[in-house]
Design a protein around this motif. Structure first.
Motif, PDB file in Angstrom:
ATOM      1  N   ASN A   1      76.090  18.771 -17.308  1.00 38.34           N
ATOM      2  CA  ASN A   1      75.150  18.904 -16.110  1.00 38.34           C
ATOM      3  C   ASN A   1      74.031  19.475 -16.735  1.00 38.34           C
ATOM      4  N   THR A   2      73.658  19.908 -17.581  1.00 36.64           N
ATOM      5  CA  THR A   2      71.941  20.005 -17.357  1.00 36.64           C
ATOM      6  C   THR A   2      71.536  18.962 -19.028  1.00 36.64           C
ATOM      7  N   GLN A   3      72.374  18.005 -18.829  1.00 38.96           N
ATOM      8  CA  GLN A   3      71.994  16.740 -20.016  1.00 38.96           C
ATOM      9  C   GLN A   3      71.764  15.712 -18.668  1.00 38.96           C
ATOM     10  N   VAL A   4      71.915  15.397 -17.876  1.00 38.54           N
ATOM     11  CA  VAL A   4      71.685  13.985 -16.611  1.00 38.54           C
ATOM     12  C   VAL A   4      69.829  14.301 -16.562  1.00 38.54           C
ATOM     13  N   PRO A   5      69.247  15.531 -16.814  1.00 38.50           N
ATOM     14  CA  PRO A   5      67.729  14.914 -16.171  1.00 38.50           C
ATOM     15  C   PRO A   5      67.315  14.141 -17.960  1.00 38.50           C
ATOM     16  N   GLN A   6      67.516  14.299 -18.858  1.00 40.02           N
ATOM     17  CA  GLN A   6      67.734  13.608 -19.588  1.00 40.02           C
ATOM     18  C   GLN A   6      67.933  12.266 -19.987  1.00 40.02           C
ATOM     19  N   TYR A   7      68.953  11.949 -19.808  1.00 38.09           N
ATOM     20  CA  TYR A   7      69.352   9.981 -19.330  1.00 38.09           C
ATOM     21  C   TYR A   7      68.341   9.692 -18.255  1.00 38.09           C
ATOM     22  N   VAL A   8      68.595  10.184 -16.930  1.00 37.28           N
ATOM     23  CA  VAL A   8      67.683   9.823 -15.982  1.00 37.28           C
ATOM     24  C   VAL A   8      66.404   9.880 -16.717  1.00 37.28           C
TER      25      VAL A   8
ATOM     26  N   GLU B   1      72.488  20.124  -8.358  1.00 35.78           N
ATOM     27  CA  GLU B   1      71.104  20.174  -8.612  1.00 35.78           C
ATOM     28  C   GLU B   1      70.644  19.450 -10.507  1.00 35.78           C
ATOM     29  N   PRO B   2      70.773  19.817 -11.239  1.00 35.90           N
ATOM     30  CA  PRO B   2      70.788  19.056 -12.495  1.00 35.90           C
ATOM     31  C   PRO B   2      71.226  16.703 -11.906  1.00 35.90           C
ATOM     32  N   GLY B   3      71.943  17.131 -11.448  1.00 35.42           N
ATOM     33  CA  GLY B   3      72.228  15.719 -10.972  1.00 35.42           C
ATOM     34  C   GLY B   3      71.794  14.949  -9.893  1.00 35.42           C
ATOM     35  N   ARG B   4      71.181  15.442  -9.787  1.00 39.94           N
ATOM     36  CA  ARG B   4      69.974  14.986  -7.870  1.00 39.94           C
ATOM     37  C   ARG B   4      68.746  14.836  -9.366  1.00 39.94           C
ATOM     38  N   GLN B   5      67.787  13.729  -9.247  1.00 41.51           N
ATOM     39  CA  GLN B   5      66.228  13.816  -9.529  1.00 41.51           C
ATOM     40  C   GLN B   5      65.343  13.198  -8.734  1.00 41.51           C
TER      41      GLN B   5
ATOM     42  N   ILE C   1      76.228  13.358 -29.179  1.00 45.34           N
ATOM     43  CA  ILE C   1      77.270  12.361 -27.420  1.00 45.34           C
ATOM     44  C   ILE C   1      75.789  11.884 -27.145  1.00 45.34           C
ATOM     45  N   GLY C   2      74.533  12.222 -27.897  1.00 45.03           N
ATOM     46  CA  GLY C   2      73.248  12.135 -26.540  1.00 45.03           C
ATOM     47  C   GLY C   2      72.864  10.891 -27.453  1.00 45.03           C
TER      48      GLY C   2
ATOM     49  N   ALA D   1      64.524  20.448 -22.795  1.00 46.46           N
ATOM     50  CA  ALA D   1      65.779  20.540 -24.581  1.00 46.46           C
ATOM     51  C   ALA D   1      65.032  21.597 -25.036  1.00 46.46           C
ATOM     52  N   VAL D   2      63.668  20.738 -25.583  1.00 44.74           N
ATOM     53  CA  VAL D   2      62.540  21.120 -26.515  1.00 44.74           C
ATOM     54  C   VAL D   2      62.662  22.972 -25.914  1.00 44.74           C
ATOM     55  N   VAL D   3      62.039  23.986 -25.235  1.00 38.35           N
ATOM     56  CA  VAL D   3      62.375  24.458 -24.825  1.00 38.35           C
ATOM     57  C   VAL D   3      63.263  25.434 -25.835  1.00 38.35           C
ATOM     58  N   GLU D   4      64.878  25.036 -25.362  1.00 36.92           N
ATOM     59  CA  GLU D   4      66.022  25.794 -25.828  1.00 36.92           C
ATOM     60  C   GLU D   4      65.951  25.504 -27.919  1.00 36.92           C
TER      61      GLU D   4
END
Length: 425
Positions: A101-108, A135-139, A73-74, A384-387
């Protein structure tokens, strides 16, 4: 997240396809809002109810709900956000997209999401959202992801083994939890099965102590497992994990902890409530013997912190119907339909005040209580690199094998810092 905590239930995939869910309304100047939702996030019955009500109350709008697979999906979302031609591959561009939720920062980070700060502050009660979703949705002070639903770990326990050990009620503090687990770790039973590399569970213990996996300082992220607070969280994990036979060098999926728990010699595991289905499929004799309670915190006044998985809704900048997209987001995440979804799918609603919607389900109620203290992974796209090559797992195994915690934590923190400087491809 790579592994969705949200796999609490399975619904039939045969009733929904890439086509619109409901026939579009006819007549007048009706506009179509295209919505991408993920497979198994909502049942066909829920989507029918919502669509019929939304189209009835928004007489100028039709919904075209298209179900997407999590796998791959990414790149598909990225292509949609970048498209300017009105098409994303062979599909119409989405006006609303469900994302983890944790994907939002990548798209932002890559651009293409609409700023929804005004709506979230004015109309949607953003101050009351679960922090693990919000929080993940806020940048950088801007709200892009609007919380939809959550899921998190709880303690699943054997009521019969607790009773045999003289434990009359679930523990509410960490100290009481350790005491109870030590009593349960006898007579051939494991007090708890906790794999050595369950870093999501460790995260909660670290947050409870005031620590973090990583922190941002002057615009740069760095690993912080070597702080005193984070080390205290790891020490509690070590003490708890020792009251069972979980492998020090594997995570909760190797072997799957549902199968271990089903074996009948384990008093507790830490997992999402939906895992009970797999346990009972393997061992039906445990029917009626399983209970749930929130992960205990340092004190009895509130549960412990937990990693919160879930989904946010985002709106692409290239939507040609901002008003329609905002209307859909507002309806799906509002009290009525968010509560309906939680009851239907055994999720946690996006606000603690809505937890009453799931109060009748023991497992989901325990999950909702914990979600109020929920957190998410560091809000940076490079996480995502860490995981992908997770040094936290290696660190945990080293400590459980006897390595000096400060030494191991310092090594892991430096590795996390290096990884957080690697741009996503």
């Amino acid at each position: 997240m790579r592994r969705r905590l949200l796999a609490l239930v399975c619904v039939s995939a045969s009733l929904l396809t890439g086509c619109g869910l409901m026939p579009q309304g006819g007549g007048g100047a009706r506009r179509t809002v295209t919505v991408w939702l993920m497979k198994d996030s909502a049942s066909p019955a829920f989507l029918r109810r919502f669509t019929e009500d939304f189209e009835r109350t928004h007489t100028d709008l039709d919904l075209d709900v298209r179900i997407q697979e999590w796998t791959g999906i990414g790149p598909k979302v990225q292509a949609a956000l970048k498209s300017e031609a009105g098409k994303a591959g062979e599909e119409d561009l989405p006006d609303v997209i469900e994302v983890g939720n944790t994907q939002v920062p990548q798209y932002v980070d890559r651009g293409g999401l609409l700023d929804l700060t005004l709506e979230s502050m004015r109309d949607w009660g953003s101050d009351d959202w679960l922090p693990g979703l919000a929080e993940p949705g806020r940048q950088r002070g801007t709200q892009y992801g609007i919380p939809w639903y959550a899921a998190n770990r709880v303690v699943i326990y054997r009521k019969d083994l607790f009773a045999e050990a003289g434990i009359t009620k679930p523990p509410r503090t960490r100290d009481a939890w350790l005491d109870a687990t030590e009593k349960l770790d006898s007579g051939g039973n494991q007090g708890i099965y906790l794999a050595g590399q369950d870093w999501y569970t460790l995260s909660g213990f670290i947050w409870d102590e005031g620590g973090d996996l990583a922190r941002e300082d002057d615009g740069a992220w760095k690993g912080t497992l070597d702080t005193p607070a984070a080390l205290r969280g790891m020490d509690f994990y070590r003490r708890l994990q020792a009251l069972g036979d979980g492998p020090a060098d594997a995570d909760e999926e190797h072997p799957p902890q549902a199968g271990v728990f089903a074996g009948g010699k384990v008093a507790q595991i830490i997992a999402v409530p939906g895992l009970v289905r797999a346990v009972l499929e393997t061992n039906p004799d445990l029917e009626g013997k399983l209970g749930f309670f929130p992960v205990p915190g340092p004190t009895a006044d509130k549960p412990g912190a937990v990693f919160t998985g879930g989904s946010d809704l985002v709106v692409p900048q290239n939507t040609d119907d901002r008003a329609g997209a905002v209307a859909v987001v507002g309806a799906l995440t509002g009290a009525r339909w968010d509560s309906d979804l939680a009851r239907t799918m055994d999720y946690v609603p996006n606000k603690a005040e809505l937890a009453r919607a799931v109060s009748g389900e023991e497992g989901v109620a325990a999950m909702a209580a914990g979600a109020a203290q929920g957190r998410a992974t560091p809000s940076t796209p490079e996480w995502a690199v860490v995981e992908a090559d997770n040094p936290i797992k290696t660190y945990m195994t080293e400590v459980l094998a006897g390595t000096d915690p400060e030494t191991a934590a310092g090594r892991a923190s430096r590795r996390i810092t290096e990884q957080l400087q690697i741009p996503l491809a």
